[in-house]
Design an enzyme around this catalytic site. Structure first.
Site, PDB file in Angstrom:
ATOM      1  N   GLY A 101       0.829  -1.197   0.000  1.00 11.51           N
ATOM      2  CA  GLY A 101       0.000   0.000   0.000  1.00 11.51           C
ATOM      3  C   GLY A 101       0.858   1.239   0.000  1.00 11.51           C
ATOM      4  O   GLY A 101       2.080   1.184   0.104  1.00 11.51           O
ATOM      5  N   THR A 102       0.203   2.367  -0.119  1.00  8.33           N
ATOM      6  CA  THR A 102       0.866   3.654  -0.157  1.00  8.33           C
ATOM      7  C   THR A 102       0.470   4.457   1.059  1.00  8.33           C
ATOM      8  O   THR A 102      -0.676   4.434   1.474  1.00  8.33           O
ATOM      9  CB  THR A 102       0.447   4.429  -1.427  1.00  8.33           C
ATOM     10  OG1 THR A 102       0.984   3.776  -2.560  1.00  8.33           O
ATOM     11  CG2 THR A 102       0.953   5.856  -1.405  1.00  8.33           C
TER      12      THR A 102
END
Length: 141
Positions: free
Chosen positions: A29-30
């Site tokens: 994820g970011t």
């Protein structure tokens, strides 16, 4: 205790998280963050791009400028966030051409909000942050 002007602080944090894959692989994820303070804004983002559990790029720039005083932190689908940022950059450059002034951070955030709301299928989370002399550092996300 930090010193300096921090009375009016606001922030936004967004994280597009994926779960572990079937093999029990890592979470991907970011993470993007923006914090406003009396003197401006501070933006941060990780730099990895992943496709499932595979990291396809370790040096991606997830903070892009929309105009001279406003920036966008992008997470989610790169195609979606780049297309939206290109449209918002186009509209803000038209604003600058017509008024000969930089737009307020709130105006740019409003354009991004309208673009995002009109395209509800976007796989994206974005934070707009910047500085303008009238209202100082602002974060919208």
């Amino acid at each position: 205790l930090a010193s300096g002007p921090t009375r009016r602080a606001s922030s936004a944090v967004s994280s597009m998280q994926g779960g572990p894959d079937a093999s029990g692989g890592p979470h991907t994820g970011t993470t993007i963050v923006a914090v406003a303070y009396d003197g401006g804004v501070v933006l941060g983002a990780d730099s990895r791009v992943s496709t499932g559990a595979y990291v396809s790029n370790r040096a991606s720039n997830k903070i892009t400028n929309l105009c001279d005083n406003v920036f966008l932190c992008r997470s989610g689908s790169a195609a979606h966030t780049e297309a939206i940022s290109d449209y918002v950059r186009f509209y803000t450059s038209q604003h600058v051409s017509e008024t000969q002034q930089q737009p307020s951070v709130k105006s740019v955030a409003s354009i991004l909000y309208q673009m995002s709301y009109s395209n509800k299928g976007l796989m994206a989370a974005m934070i707009v942050a910047g500085y303008d002399p009238a209202s100082g550092g602002k974060v919208f996300g």
